[in-house]
Write a protein that holds these residues in place. Structure first.
Motif, PDB file in Angstrom:
ATOM      1  N   LYS C 151       0.837  -1.179   0.000  1.00  0.00           N
ATOM      2  CA  LYS C 151       0.000   0.000   0.000  1.00  0.00           C
ATOM      3  C   LYS C 151       0.884   1.246   0.000  1.00  0.00           C
ATOM      4  O   LYS C 151       1.828   1.288   0.771  1.00  0.00           O
ATOM      5  CB  LYS C 151      -0.907  -0.004   1.245  1.00  0.00           C
ATOM      6  N   PRO C 152       0.633   2.221  -0.834  1.00  0.00           N
ATOM      7  CA  PRO C 152      -0.528   2.405  -1.718  1.00  0.00           C
ATOM      8  C   PRO C 152      -0.291   1.955  -3.163  1.00  0.00           C
ATOM      9  O   PRO C 152      -0.964   2.433  -4.054  1.00  0.00           O
ATOM     10  CB  PRO C 152      -0.694   3.917  -1.675  1.00  0.00           C
ATOM     11  N   ARG C 153       0.648   1.044  -3.406  1.00  0.00           N
ATOM     12  CA  ARG C 153       1.044   0.771  -4.793  1.00  0.00           C
ATOM     13  C   ARG C 153       0.483  -0.538  -5.350  1.00  0.00           C
ATOM     14  O   ARG C 153       0.913  -0.993  -6.400  1.00  0.00           O
ATOM     15  CB  ARG C 153       2.570   0.760  -4.885  1.00  0.00           C
ATOM     16  N   GLU C 154      -0.486  -1.159  -4.680  1.00  0.00           N
ATOM     17  CA  GLU C 154      -0.976  -2.461  -5.159  1.00  0.00           C
ATOM     18  C   GLU C 154      -1.573  -2.345  -6.560  1.00  0.00           C
ATOM     19  O   GLU C 154      -1.341  -3.184  -7.426  1.00  0.00           O
ATOM     20  CB  GLU C 154      -2.049  -3.036  -4.238  1.00  0.00           C
ATOM     21  N   ILE C 155      -2.346  -1.265  -6.772  1.00  0.00           N
ATOM     22  CA  ILE C 155      -3.008  -1.148  -8.075  1.00  0.00           C
ATOM     23  C   ILE C 155      -1.966  -0.892  -9.167  1.00  0.00           C
ATOM     24  O   ILE C 155      -2.075  -1.398 -10.280  1.00  0.00           O
ATOM     25  CB  ILE C 155      -4.066  -0.036  -8.020  1.00  0.00           C
ATOM     26  N   ASN C 156      -0.930  -0.144  -8.812  1.00  0.00           N
ATOM     27  CA  ASN C 156       0.098   0.115  -9.821  1.00  0.00           C
ATOM     28  C   ASN C 156       0.861  -1.155 -10.162  1.00  0.00           C
ATOM     29  O   ASN C 156       1.356  -1.306 -11.280  1.00  0.00           O
ATOM     30  CB  ASN C 156       1.053   1.208  -9.347  1.00  0.00           C
ATOM     31  N   TRP C 157       0.990  -2.058  -9.208  1.00  0.00           N
ATOM     32  CA  TRP C 157       1.586  -3.372  -9.501  1.00  0.00           C
ATOM     33  C   TRP C 157       0.751  -4.090 -10.567  1.00  0.00           C
ATOM     34  O   TRP C 157       1.274  -4.646 -11.521  1.00  0.00           O
ATOM     35  CB  TRP C 157       1.668  -4.197  -8.219  1.00  0.00           C
ATOM     36  N   VAL C 158      -0.577  -4.029 -10.392  1.00  0.00           N
ATOM     37  CA  VAL C 158      -1.445  -4.710 -11.341  1.00  0.00           C
ATOM     38  C   VAL C 158      -1.327  -4.057 -12.723  1.00  0.00           C
ATOM     39  O   VAL C 158      -1.279  -4.752 -13.751  1.00  0.00           O
ATOM     40  CB  VAL C 158      -2.907  -4.712 -10.848  1.00  0.00           C
ATOM     41  N   ALA C 233      -2.909   0.329 -26.175  1.00  0.00           N
ATOM     42  CA  ALA C 233      -3.120  -0.144 -24.806  1.00  0.00           C
ATOM     43  C   ALA C 233      -1.851   0.039 -23.975  1.00  0.00           C
ATOM     44  O   ALA C 233      -1.906   0.480 -22.824  1.00  0.00           O
ATOM     45  CB  ALA C 233      -3.537  -1.615 -24.830  1.00  0.00           C
ATOM     46  N   VAL C 234      -0.699  -0.277 -24.557  1.00  0.00           N
ATOM     47  CA  VAL C 234       0.554  -0.114 -23.812  1.00  0.00           C
ATOM     48  C   VAL C 234       0.736   1.349 -23.420  1.00  0.00           C
ATOM     49  O   VAL C 234       1.051   1.668 -22.267  1.00  0.00           O
ATOM     50  CB  VAL C 234       1.757  -0.614 -24.652  1.00  0.00           C
ATOM     51  N   LEU C 235       0.512   2.248 -24.378  1.00  0.00           N
ATOM     52  CA  LEU C 235       0.677   3.679 -24.089  1.00  0.00           C
ATOM     53  C   LEU C 235      -0.275   4.118 -22.976  1.00  0.00           C
ATOM     54  O   LEU C 235       0.127   4.836 -22.050  1.00  0.00           O
ATOM     55  CB  LEU C 235       0.396   4.501 -25.345  1.00  0.00           C
ATOM     56  N   ALA C 236      -1.527   3.673 -23.059  1.00  0.00           N
ATOM     57  CA  ALA C 236      -2.505   4.077 -22.045  1.00  0.00           C
ATOM     58  C   ALA C 236      -2.066   3.581 -20.672  1.00  0.00           C
ATOM     59  O   ALA C 236      -2.072   4.337 -19.693  1.00  0.00           O
ATOM     60  CB  ALA C 236      -3.876   3.508 -22.406  1.00  0.00           C
ATOM     61  N   PHE C 237      -1.631   2.327 -20.607  1.00  0.00           N
ATOM     62  CA  PHE C 237      -1.246   1.784 -19.308  1.00  0.00           C
ATOM     63  C   PHE C 237       0.048   2.411 -18.803  1.00  0.00           C
ATOM     64  O   PHE C 237       0.206   2.618 -17.597  1.00  0.00           O
ATOM     65  CB  PHE C 237      -1.144   0.251 -19.375  1.00  0.00           C
ATOM     66  N   ILE C 238       0.968   2.736 -19.717  1.00  0.00           N
ATOM     67  CA  ILE C 238       2.181   3.430 -19.277  1.00  0.00           C
ATOM     68  C   ILE C 238       1.794   4.773 -18.667  1.00  0.00           C
ATOM     69  O   ILE C 238       2.302   5.175 -17.614  1.00  0.00           O
ATOM     70  CB  ILE C 238       3.164   3.629 -20.455  1.00  0.00           C
ATOM     71  N   ALA C 239       0.855   5.470 -19.317  1.00  0.00           N
ATOM     72  CA  ALA C 239       0.436   6.784 -18.816  1.00  0.00           C
ATOM     73  C   ALA C 239      -0.133   6.646 -17.401  1.00  0.00           C
ATOM     74  O   ALA C 239       0.264   7.382 -16.489  1.00  0.00           O
ATOM     75  CB  ALA C 239      -0.595   7.393 -19.760  1.00  0.00           C
ATOM     76  N   ILE C 240      -1.026   5.673 -17.212  1.00  0.00           N
ATOM     77  CA  ILE C 240      -1.615   5.499 -15.878  1.00  0.00           C
ATOM     78  C   ILE C 240      -0.522   5.124 -14.873  1.00  0.00           C
ATOM     79  O   ILE C 240      -0.477   5.627 -13.746  1.00  0.00           O
ATOM     80  CB  ILE C 240      -2.696   4.394 -15.895  1.00  0.00           C
ATOM     81  N   HIS C 241       0.358   4.228 -15.317  1.00  0.00           N
ATOM     82  CA  HIS C 241       1.444   3.760 -14.455  1.00  0.00           C
ATOM     83  C   HIS C 241       2.265   4.952 -13.961  1.00  0.00           C
ATOM     84  O   HIS C 241       2.567   5.070 -12.781  1.00  0.00           O
ATOM     85  CB  HIS C 241       2.321   2.813 -15.283  1.00  0.00           C
ATOM     86  N   LEU C 242       2.593   5.859 -14.878  1.00  0.00           N
ATOM     87  CA  LEU C 242       3.448   6.995 -14.512  1.00  0.00           C
ATOM     88  C   LEU C 242       2.696   8.008 -13.665  1.00  0.00           C
ATOM     89  O   LEU C 242       3.265   8.605 -12.755  1.00  0.00           O
ATOM     90  CB  LEU C 242       4.012   7.659 -15.780  1.00  0.00           C
ATOM     91  N   VAL C 243       1.402   8.202 -13.951  1.00  0.00           N
ATOM     92  CA  VAL C 243       0.611   9.109 -13.114  1.00  0.00           C
ATOM     93  C   VAL C 243       0.658   8.621 -11.670  1.00  0.00           C
ATOM     94  O   VAL C 243       0.853   9.397 -10.732  1.00  0.00           O
ATOM     95  CB  VAL C 243      -0.840   9.190 -13.626  1.00  0.00           C
ATOM     96  N   PHE C 244       0.544   7.297 -11.506  1.00  0.00           N
ATOM     97  CA  PHE C 244       0.588   6.764 -10.145  1.00  0.00           C
ATOM     98  C   PHE C 244       1.970   6.912  -9.526  1.00  0.00           C
ATOM     99  O   PHE C 244       2.085   7.148  -8.324  1.00  0.00           O
ATOM    100  CB  PHE C 244       0.142   5.302 -10.129  1.00  0.00           C
ATOM    101  N   VAL C 245       3.008   6.764 -10.337  1.00  0.00           N
ATOM    102  CA  VAL C 245       4.361   6.941  -9.793  1.00  0.00           C
ATOM    103  C   VAL C 245       4.500   8.361  -9.248  1.00  0.00           C
ATOM    104  O   VAL C 245       5.045   8.582  -8.161  1.00  0.00           O
ATOM    105  CB  VAL C 245       5.431   6.662 -10.870  1.00  0.00           C
ATOM    106  N   VAL C 246       3.952   9.334  -9.988  1.00  0.00           N
ATOM    107  CA  VAL C 246       4.031  10.722  -9.543  1.00  0.00           C
ATOM    108  C   VAL C 246       3.164  10.908  -8.294  1.00  0.00           C
ATOM    109  O   VAL C 246       3.588  11.533  -7.312  1.00  0.00           O
ATOM    110  CB  VAL C 246       3.588  11.671 -10.682  1.00  0.00           C
ATOM    111  N   THR C 247       1.968  10.348  -8.326  1.00  0.00           N
ATOM    112  CA  THR C 247       1.051  10.508  -7.193  1.00  0.00           C
ATOM    113  C   THR C 247       1.644   9.916  -5.909  1.00  0.00           C
ATOM    114  O   THR C 247       1.585  10.519  -4.850  1.00  0.00           O
ATOM    115  CB  THR C 247      -0.277   9.793  -7.490  1.00  0.00           C
ATOM    116  N   HIS C 248       2.218   8.715  -6.051  1.00  0.00           N
ATOM    117  CA  HIS C 248       2.733   8.041  -4.854  1.00  0.00           C
ATOM    118  C   HIS C 248       4.076   8.570  -4.417  1.00  0.00           C
ATOM    119  O   HIS C 248       4.475   8.344  -3.288  1.00  0.00           O
ATOM    120  CB  HIS C 248       2.874   6.541  -5.129  1.00  0.00           C
ATOM    121  N   LYS C 249       4.768   9.241  -5.287  1.00  0.00           N
ATOM    122  CA  LYS C 249       6.192   9.568  -5.133  1.00  0.00           C
ATOM    123  C   LYS C 249       6.967   8.254  -5.009  1.00  0.00           C
ATOM    124  O   LYS C 249       6.437   7.244  -4.558  1.00  0.00           O
ATOM    125  CB  LYS C 249       6.452  10.448  -3.909  1.00  0.00           C
ATOM    126  N   HIS C 250       8.223   8.285  -5.443  1.00  0.00           N
ATOM    127  CA  HIS C 250       8.982   7.038  -5.521  1.00  0.00           C
ATOM    128  C   HIS C 250       9.322   6.503  -4.136  1.00  0.00           C
ATOM    129  O   HIS C 250       9.501   7.266  -3.209  1.00  0.00           O
ATOM    130  CB  HIS C 250      10.264   7.269  -6.327  1.00  0.00           C
TER     131      HIS C 250
END
Lengths: 357, 272, 550
Positions: C151-158, C233-250
């Motif tokens: 937590k909070p990165r479980e969804i980003n793992w998926v 699909a890859v681009l869309a998921f990369i975008a979401i993935h990176l938004v979450f990286v920014v949201t969660h901070k590394h």
């Protein structure tokens, strides 16, 4: 569900506890305290202006190496042109354009990284984290908006409407499945297609890929012939038919063959023909060992024993390779007695169990 | 054997490439030149036919002596074979030239199959034994050099090679596995004469491809295709043993990702 | 916007250069901002902090490989013809001249031998594809072993997991496009596998291939997936993935000054931008060098697809190897021929367990990969956010599970290379396969216990170091004649890395309010015991004091 006041929404003031519940983690009072950041260490380039100057020169040099790389790649385009029918020229073209571009790219990358490491300020920066969830009032407001939307629409109250909507949306994708039906031809079924090949009574066995017929006397002991049915090369669906009709022809000492009673007439004087398409997932099984009489599939290593009617002796396949009954015609050429008596290739759902009984 | 050689040199080449991307570039270039040179040498090496008259009584007599001393224990002086060696009746001069010429015979040890070794007998001795075997029981002869000119139709040959040979020897001639420890050898350094003889005689578990199955012209096409293909295989750079996707996958994990990770370590290391 | 603009003393009546100074940089920034409002973004993210660690760059390798794939792939589409129409080859490559082949194969050969730099771009594209999947998997291993999926990165793992699946799909569809012998046999295998699926198998194959295999449709269909649907699909998921990286901070590793509430590292502008930007060129440059010097997928050697021939060493690209390995290692007859057949007929329908079992096992394996974060969260019951990455040794059971999973995968991959293993190590193919079959069942278990023991041993060593210091290698003779080795104490910064980790104890089952113990709690408790029975606790300050007084 139908009640006016849904109760399954977490109250907003629960925010604090769900965030801090450590589960089974142990929190100790006498754990060590974080000592804080160690003092910042200066780099050589911070302390020694000469070192900084040197780093600067290297970086500048690298950027110009990159320019040279780009120019080199363009020059290589002309200096090493591709000449027709000369693969050596393709090789040089590939190497030298690639070399120039690799230099151009790597030099930019290394220069930028070196710049950041040696010359850019390297004091540790600190960001403060906030909980990912919105602050309690915001979260509460979001929850309230959903509840309000529910109240105002009656989503949970007017169950008939809601269920009707769900049913409508759920039904919608099904027409798409029907649209996909025409990905495949409208006529015929796969089970039907897999059950027939081009072989029929009197079809000559011919050599792959030339299509020349084969005299029984040409098939000497220890030989293997890769065989296609006569007429295949002129077929409209050449590859599809070849994918089912390809056959391997071998001659063994008749004494080495163990022939079951109903297949007594299927070989001709020790010459046997088996489907080349693996009964596992359909690779061509073609590695024939003339001393062991084993056939090996190079894809998944299934092994078949030709002396025992291609029974599986190793690997993931289960069924023997189907045998093509053969004989000779009046001119001495090998011909099929009939089509295969069972579908060739991998198993499929509609494949019956009674082909060989 | 050729497969072993090439796989021995590969890690060497890769280890060098690991030091620094710039050094690797220079070294790789050198390697490329050496490979090119090796190819040139290889294709220049034509079968050197010693002048032995296979039908002369003297050759046969010499061959008989050699055969009696070195082969007869297993194969019998009358070629009838024994429990320790197969009959050689009907194998012909081609089989002798192939087996002895590639060093497979005399057999060194009990292995799943006879291995290529440095040859024990020179060209003349080999041909003398071939003459003897052929004199007792005729069989396929040694191919005439006019059949080995590498002027066949490479397209036809390549197609025939794919259909008749590639499943065992690999489509690039890199060799492959057979059952119970046996293998189809790498063909890249095999001489045209030996390839021809192998097709004709079906050594060990290799099937026989007689002249009715694959005509002499087609055999020449196959050899032409194989040699042309070997010469041009490296058009995109080093072939990684021509072993296909597994070699490529190992390369990307060990050397591709290895180099990338080395860079990440450098790039995140604290400046000093 | 208008309501907040006055707080910035914004006066549009004044000319820009008089409002504020800042030279060209200032002028350009204002020019763009006044048309886009981007200053909010710059303020938020311009000095965002990224922690520095080599293992944090692996995801970027994947991202950069994908950018290289997009660039080179676009170039290739200009020349490639996704058609299976028969043409006669008339290009530069001698051993194929005059041969009938599909337009797809012919255009790929044209790219390779007649387009200048075409072979280079093709090879870079293929190498980049291999690196893309490889770096995704190394990235996933890093996330797994450091617990960065908590937590909070479980969804980003998926989301990352979905990217892995999409990357494999991209790879496989691309591999099949040239319509060469190797990829054609790969498709033949897929078709055969699909046929083995109960009820729908043969119809599914019929639909996918537009009739009988190989048909004339598959290359065009795969091409649409390969260049349109999957990359989108890859681009869309990369975008979401990176938004979450920014949201969660590394995440960051434990270290002095690093807490769960801060991030310590370098700011995006300029240092991280320079490093990450430079790193893109490094990755691209390495791929370019590979394309220049190493042949990949020499389709001219393989020849056009024909259902009759096949090459020894027919394998898929490495990332599909685990699936091919599963097919190879599944025995057709349990206990050897004459044993239990893994394919049988009941009521005139065929059950192909030799196909189904590998499909189900692989399915379970990849689903397990996806749901692991949720499983661990349930077992620990820990609802806190975690931003400090674990050292693998400090979660021995998780590390052991990861080691077992990785071993399972590697054995499957080795299965796909069984013939090459046999020829290169002079073994028989049968013994290689038999050994791998047993290894598939036993090696993960062995890996599990070995990894767990290693973790516990390393943890014990850490405790020793904290309590008694490093062994200095200096031997001193005491006045009494006794020899001892001097131990150097660790400084507090070093110590913090060794003692600051999460420690969980096994869950104690307690009856709930109704006085009952639900079955789920029992399962949870036994899983919790499995996870945390063997544990080494971190050294506390009290313990250290006691040790010092010794």
């Amino acid at each position: 569900m139908a009640s006016n006041e849904p109760t399954d929404i977490v109250p907003a003031d629960d925010h604090g506890t769900t965030f801090t519940d450590p589960g089974t983690a142990v929190e100790r009072a006498d754990a060590f305290q974080n000592p804080g950041l160690p003092p910042h260490q200066l780099r050589v380039t911070d302390k020694d202006p000469k070192a900084a100057k040197r780093a600067e020169r290297v970086i500048v040099l690298l950027f110009y190496v990159s320019v040279i790389g780009s120019v080199f790649a363009m020059a290589a385009y002309f200096a090493f042109p591709i000449k027709p029918n000369d693969l050596g020229s393709v090789r040089l073209n590939n190497v030298f354009i690639g070399l120039g571009l690799a230099f151009a790219l790597l030099a930019i990358g290394i220069a930028a990284i070196h710049w950041s490491k040696a010359l850019m300020d390297d004091h540790e920066g600190i960001d403060i984290r906030h909980p990912v969830a919105g602050p309690p009032p915001v979260q509460a407001r979001a929850v309230e908006i959903f509840r309000q939307a529910d109240r105002e629409s009656g989503f949970n109250r007017r169950v008939l409407i809601r269920n009707g909507m769900i049913a409508a949306i759920a039904a919608l994708p099904f027409p798409a499945i029907f649209l996909f039906r025409d990905l495949a031809p409208a006529a015929g079924t796969p089970a039907e297609a897999y059950s027939h090949t081009l072989w029929k009574q009197g079809t000559r066995l011919t050599k792959d890929p030339t299509g020349d017929p084969i005299l029984a006397s040409d098939v000497t002991i220890g030989s293997v012939f890769h065989v296609i049915p006569d007429g295949l090369l002129k077929s409209d669906d050449m590859l599809e038919e070849k994918g089912k009709a390809a056959v391997l022809l071998m001659r063994l000492e008749p004494g080495d063959l163990h022939v079951s009673p109903d297949r007594k007439t299927w070989n001709y004087d020790g010459i046997v023909a088996y489907s080349k398409i693996c009964t596992h997932v359909g690779c061509p099984v073609a590695l024939y060992e003339q001393q062991t009489h084993h056939l090996l599939c190079p894809c998944h290593q299934s092994q078949f024993d030709i002396t025992r009617e291609a029974a599986v002796i190793f690997g993931p396949a289960v069924r023997p390779l189907p045998q093509l009954p053969i004989t000779v015609d009046s001119e001495g050429y090998l011909v099929a007695q009939s089509d295969f008596h069972e579908p060739v290739g991998p198993s499929f759902w509609e494949r019956r169990g009674d082909y060989n009984v | 054997m050729a497969a072993m050689n090439s796989s021995d040199t590969k890690p060497e080449r890769r280890r060098r490439g690991r030091r620094s991307p710039l050094a690797s570039v220079a070294l790789v270039l050198t390697g490329l030149l050496i490979t090119g040179g090796a190819y040139a040498l290889m294709s220049a090496a034509a079968p050197a036919n010693a002048s032995v008259d296979l039908s002369s009584a003297q050759s046969i007599q010499q061959g008989k002596k050699l055969f009696a001393a070195n082969c007869a224990t297993c194969h019998g002086l009358d070629l009838a074979g024994s429990s320790s060696g197969p009959s050689l009746i009907g194998v012909g001069a081609a089989a002798v030239d192939f087996q002895v010429g590639t060093g497979r015979m005399p057999l060194a040890q009990d292995a799943p199959q006879a291995e290529v070794k440095p040859r024990v007998f020179d060209e003349t001795q080999t041909l003398q034994m071939a003459a003897y075997v052929a004199s007792i029981s005729p069989g396929p002869g040694i191919p005439a050099s006019s059949n080995l000119t590498l002027t066949g139709d490479a397209t036809k040959g390549a197609e025939l090679f794919r259909i008749n040979c590639a499943m065992c020897h690999n489509v690039a001639g890199a060799g492959g596995a057979l059952t119970e420890g046996k293998y189809a050898p790498n063909l890249m350094n095999t001489t045209p004469a030996h390839i021809y003889e192998a097709m004709l005689t079906g050594p060990q578990n290799m099937p026989v491809f007689n002249d009715q199955n694959i005509t002499p012209q087609e055999k020449q096409d196959i050899i032409t295709a194989l040699k042309t293909q070997n010469k041009d295989a490296g058009v995109g750079g080093f072939e990684l043993g021509s072993l296909g996707p597994v070699a490529e996958g190992l390369f990307i994990w060990i050397f591709g990702l290895g180099a990338v990770v080395a860079f990440t370590v450098w790039l995140t290391a604290k400046g000093h | 916007m208008t309501t907040t603009s006055d707080t910035y003393n914004y006066d549009p009546t004044q000319p820009a250069d008089r409002r504020q100074t800042g030279g060209v940089t200032g002028w350009a920034s204002r020019y763009v901002d006044e048309r886009t409002g981007i200053s909010y973004v710059v303020r938020e993210f311009g000095r965002k902090i990224f922690p520095d660690h080599w293992s944090f760059m692996l995801g970027e390798v994947a991202l950069y490989s994908f950018v290289v794939i997009l660039l080179t792939g676009t170039f290739l589409t200009f020349f490639f013809q996704a058609s299976m129409a028969e043409v006669t080859y008339d290009g530069s490559y001698g051993p194929l001249k005059g041969l009938e082949m599909s337009a797809a194969m012919q255009s790929t050969l044209h790219i390779s031998f007649e387009v200048r730099g075409g072979l280079l771009i093709r090879q870079v594209h293929h190498w980049a594809a291999l690196l893309f999947v490889a770096s995704i998997m190394l990235h996933m291993l890093r996330i797994f072993f450091t617990g960065a999926f908590r937590k909070p990165r479980e969804i980003n793992w998926v989301i990352g997991y979905v990217l892995w699946i999409l990357a494999m799909a991209e790879g496989f569809t691309g591999y099949s496009l040239p319509d060469d012998l190797l990829s054609g046999n790969g498709l033949r295998i897929i078709a055969g596998m699909v046929e083995g699926i109960p009820f729908i198998g043969s119809w599914l194959e019929w639909l996918v291939f537009g009739g009988e295999f190989p048909g004339t449709a598959i290359v065009g269909r795969l091409y649409t997936l390969h260049i349109l649907l999957l990359p989108a699909a890859v681009l869309a998921f990369i975008a979401i993935h990176l938004v979450f990286v920014v949201t969660h901070k590394h995440t960051q590793y434990a270290g002095p000054g690093r807490t769960n509430e801060n991030v310590i590292g370098v700011p995006v502008l300029p240092v991280f931008a320079a490093k990450a930007g430079g790193f893109f060129f490094v990755v691209f440059g390495l791929l370019m060098a590979m394309g220049a010097f190493f042949t990949i997928n020499p389709i001219w050697v393989y020849g056009p697809y024909d259902p009759s021939p096949v090459s020894a060493g027919t394998q898929p690209d490495w990332y599909i190897g685990f699936a091919d390995g599963a097919l190879r290692l599944m025995p057709g007859w349990l206990g050897g021929p004459g044993g239990v057949p893994m394919e049988f007929t009941i009521l005139n329908t065929t059950y192909s367990l030799n196909i189904l079992i590998p499909i189900v096992v692989l399915g379970l394996f990849i689903v397990a990969v996806m749901i692991y974060p949720f499983l661990e969260a349930w077992v620990t019951g820990d609802r806190r956010e975690h931003h400090i990455a674990d050292r693998p040794r400090n979660m021995p059971t998780r590390t052991a599970i990861g080691a077992a999973g990785a071993t399972f995968y590697v054995v499957l991959f080795a299965g796909a290379s069984s013939d090459l293993v046999a020829t290169h190590f002079k073994l028989s193919i049968e013994s290689v396969i038999t050994i791998l079959q047993f290894s598939l069942l036993l090696a993960p278990i062995a890996a599990y216990f070995i990894a767990k023991r290693i973790c516990l041993a390393l943890q014990k060593k850490d405790r020793q170091i904290v309590l008694h210091g490093y062994e200095s290698g200096r031997i001193v003779r005491l006045p009494g004649g006794e020899y001892i080795e001097v131990h150097e104490p660790v400084d507090e910064y070093e110590r913090w890395k060794l003692v600051s980790f999460n420690d969980y104890e096994p869950l104690m089952i307690r009856p709930n309010a109704a006085g009952r113990i639900p079955a789920t709690e029992r399962v949870r408790a036994s899983l919790s015991r499995w996870f945390f029975e063997d544990r080494i606790e971190p050294v506390t300050s009290t313990e250290l004091e006691v040790a010092h007084h010794h």
